[in-house]
Design a protein around this motif. Structure first.
Motif, PDB file in Angstrom:
ATOM      1  N   ALA A 114       0.823  -1.211   0.000  1.00  0.00           N
ATOM      2  CA  ALA A 114       0.000   0.000   0.000  1.00  0.00           C
ATOM      3  C   ALA A 114       0.858   1.262   0.000  1.00  0.00           C
ATOM      4  N   LEU A 115       1.991   1.216   0.693  1.00  0.00           N
ATOM      5  CA  LEU A 115       2.837   2.406   0.798  1.00  0.00           C
ATOM      6  C   LEU A 115       3.740   2.597  -0.409  1.00  0.00           C
ATOM      7  N   SER A 116       4.219   1.481  -0.985  1.00  0.00           N
ATOM      8  CA  SER A 116       5.221   1.575  -2.042  1.00  0.00           C
ATOM      9  C   SER A 116       4.650   1.410  -3.442  1.00  0.00           C
ATOM     10  N   GLY A 117       3.449   0.825  -3.522  1.00  0.00           N
ATOM     11  CA  GLY A 117       2.882   0.542  -4.830  1.00  0.00           C
ATOM     12  C   GLY A 117       3.499  -0.670  -5.496  1.00  0.00           C
ATOM     13  N   SER A 118       4.391  -1.361  -4.772  1.00  0.00           N
ATOM     14  CA  SER A 118       5.038  -2.545  -5.321  1.00  0.00           C
ATOM     15  C   SER A 118       4.092  -3.738  -5.257  1.00  0.00           C
ATOM     16  N   SER A 119       4.174  -4.596  -6.258  1.00  0.00           N
ATOM     17  CA  SER A 119       3.303  -5.766  -6.280  1.00  0.00           C
ATOM     18  C   SER A 119       4.039  -7.029  -5.848  1.00  0.00           C
ATOM     19  N   THR A 120       5.350  -6.936  -5.634  1.00  0.00           N
ATOM     20  CA  THR A 120       6.119  -8.104  -5.229  1.00  0.00           C
ATOM     21  C   THR A 120       7.047  -7.739  -4.085  1.00  0.00           C
ATOM     22  N   GLY A 121       7.494  -8.754  -3.395  1.00  0.00           N
ATOM     23  CA  GLY A 121       8.501  -8.555  -2.375  1.00  0.00           C
ATOM     24  C   GLY A 121       7.932  -8.273  -1.004  1.00  0.00           C
ATOM     25  N   LEU A 122       8.833  -8.298  -0.021  1.00  0.00           N
ATOM     26  CA  LEU A 122       8.511  -8.030   1.369  1.00  0.00           C
ATOM     27  C   LEU A 122       9.395  -6.890   1.852  1.00  0.00           C
ATOM     28  N   PRO A 123       8.973  -6.179   2.882  1.00  0.00           N
ATOM     29  CA  PRO A 123       9.882  -5.181   3.458  1.00  0.00           C
ATOM     30  C   PRO A 123      11.096  -5.873   4.053  1.00  0.00           C
ATOM     31  N   PHE A 124      12.258  -5.301   3.818  1.00  0.00           N
ATOM     32  CA  PHE A 124      13.485  -5.851   4.360  1.00  0.00           C
ATOM     33  C   PHE A 124      14.116  -4.818   5.286  1.00  0.00           C
ATOM     34  N   PHE A 125      14.487  -5.273   6.475  1.00  0.00           N
ATOM     35  CA  PHE A 125      15.083  -4.374   7.470  1.00  0.00           C
ATOM     36  C   PHE A 125      16.541  -4.784   7.660  1.00  0.00           C
ATOM     37  N   ASP A 126      17.428  -3.972   7.131  1.00  0.00           N
ATOM     38  CA  ASP A 126      18.847  -4.315   7.140  1.00  0.00           C
ATOM     39  C   ASP A 126      19.434  -4.244   8.545  1.00  0.00           C
ATOM     40  N   ASN A 127      18.947  -3.308   9.345  1.00  0.00           N
ATOM     41  CA  ASN A 127      19.490  -3.111  10.685  1.00  0.00           C
ATOM     42  C   ASN A 127      18.565  -3.761  11.716  1.00  0.00           C
ATOM     43  N   PRO A 128      19.058  -4.736  12.478  1.00  0.00           N
ATOM     44  CA  PRO A 128      18.201  -5.387  13.475  1.00  0.00           C
ATOM     45  C   PRO A 128      18.016  -4.575  14.754  1.00  0.00           C
ATOM     46  N   VAL A 129      18.704  -3.437  14.864  1.00  0.00           N
ATOM     47  CA  VAL A 129      18.575  -2.567  16.036  1.00  0.00           C
ATOM     48  C   VAL A 129      18.223  -1.170  15.543  1.00  0.00           C
ATOM     49  N   ILE A 130      17.114  -0.621  16.035  1.00  0.00           N
ATOM     50  CA  ILE A 130      16.589   0.645  15.538  1.00  0.00           C
ATOM     51  C   ILE A 130      16.406   1.617  16.701  1.00  0.00           C
ATOM     52  N   TYR A 131      16.875   2.839  16.501  1.00  0.00           N
ATOM     53  CA  TYR A 131      16.565   3.912  17.448  1.00  0.00           C
ATOM     54  C   TYR A 131      15.655   4.904  16.735  1.00  0.00           C
ATOM     55  N   ASP A 132      14.439   5.061  17.251  1.00  0.00           N
ATOM     56  CA  ASP A 132      13.446   5.938  16.619  1.00  0.00           C
ATOM     57  C   ASP A 132      12.514   6.430  17.716  1.00  0.00           C
ATOM     58  N   ARG A 133      12.757   7.644  18.187  1.00  0.00           N
ATOM     59  CA  ARG A 133      11.998   8.173  19.325  1.00  0.00           C
ATOM     60  C   ARG A 133      10.519   8.340  18.976  1.00  0.00           C
ATOM     61  N   THR A 134      10.227   8.792  17.741  1.00  0.00           N
ATOM     62  CA  THR A 134       8.824   8.976  17.331  1.00  0.00           C
ATOM     63  C   THR A 134       8.083   7.648  17.298  1.00  0.00           C
ATOM     64  N   LEU A 135       8.707   6.632  16.705  1.00  0.00           N
ATOM     65  CA  LEU A 135       8.093   5.317  16.650  1.00  0.00           C
ATOM     66  C   LEU A 135       7.913   4.738  18.052  1.00  0.00           C
ATOM     67  N   ALA A 136       8.879   4.966  18.939  1.00  0.00           N
ATOM     68  CA  ALA A 136       8.771   4.472  20.312  1.00  0.00           C
ATOM     69  C   ALA A 136       7.572   5.091  21.017  1.00  0.00           C
TER      70      ALA A 136
END
Length: 286
Positions: A114-136
């Motif tokens: 829905a966000l990317s308009g892509s019809s294939t694939g999965l989101p990939f998260f390269d970094n397994p550790v995330i610092y994001d104050r807004t998301l927290a």
């Protein structure tokens, strides 16, 4: 939406875990007290795992290395990828509180599409550790709705905001291979077979015959691709199935039988290895 909670005694103190399910997503809140704590075996989940703590430093062995997770940071592990905690001590020195969110790949794929308009694939998260104050802040606001009377619409809206922010800020696209490598395909066949026959006492010879390999070769490529041996994969898959069945309200005897454990004591022993508590306490109502 189901809300459950359990407690278990450890040296005159109590661990507390609360669990909820919302639109197929599993949420867990852990409050662990000082005391004995066994190591958690390496394992994987069919879902993406998002973890967060405000008061606890943690860490994982994941993708071939160690990843410290400082308090206030997220840990983000991909579905199907083997990991284990880096904690080696058998005694907790301090209180630990953290939140876990388990999201099926299909759900994240819907948001990503829905966000990317892509019809294939999965989101990939390269970094397994995330610092994001807004998301927290958004994440804690979402979990806070389970501590008070809140409409389903508000909960699901906050969940959607969190998933949108997670993907928009931290995801990349990785297209799912259309033609997997031969060994990867064989390993996937074995994984699918084990998941479809969790209650059966399957041998390595049977699995090897299924994909036309010798037992030694199958064990080698399975360990290489998945990060654990077939029997370890089967055990953690049975524990994951047991968690699902407990949420459905089945008796412990029925859960043990339907998840593939030889008996209730076998279920309890393996369940406690992975979750630090017995299944009998896992979904006890308030």
């Amino acid at each position: 939406m189901h809300q459950n909670h359990f407690e278990t005694n450890l040296t005159n103190a109590k661990h507390t875990i609360k669990t909820w399910q919302l639109e197929g997503i599993l949420l867990e809140w852990y409050h662990l007290v000082p005391g004995p704590a066994g190591p958690i075996p390496k394992h994987c989940h069919p879902e993406y795992q998002l973890g967060f703590s405000q008061d606890t430093n943690g860490g994982y062995f994941y993708r071939g290395g160690g990843h410290p997770v400082p308090m206030g940071h997220f840990s983000l592990l991909h579905s199907g990828e083997v990991h284990a905690t880096t904690r080696k001590q058998t005694w907790l020195e301090q209180y630990r509180t953290y939140w876990m969110l388990y999201i099926h790949p299909d759900r994240l794929s819907e948001v990503f599409t829905a966000l990317s308009g892509s019809s294939t694939g999965l989101p990939f998260f390269d970094n397994p550790v995330i610092y994001d104050r807004t998301l927290a802040t958004q994440f804690l606001q979402f979990f806070g709705t389970f501590q008070q009377q809140t409409s389903t619409l508000e909960r699901t809206t906050l969940l959607s905001i969190c998933l949108n922010q997670l993907i928009q800020r931290h995801a990349e696209q990785r297209v799912v291979p259309q033609i997997p490598k031969r060994d990867r395909h064989r390993v996937q066949q074995v994984q699918d077979y084990l998941m479809a026959h969790l209650t059966e006492n399957v041998s390595l010879d049977q699995l090897a015959q299924l994909v036309g390999l010798s037992p030694y070769h199958l064990h080698h490529i399975f360990q290489q691709e998945v990060g654990m041996a077939p029997h370890q994969y089967q055990i953690q898959a049975r524990v994951n199935r047991a968690k699902q069945l407990l949420h459905q309200g089945l008796s412990l005897r029925q859960v043990a039988e339907d998840a593939g454990f030889s008996d209730q004591s076998h279920l309890t022993r393996q369940f406690k290895r992975f979750l630090q508590v017995t299944p009998g306490r896992y979904l006890r109502q308030k």
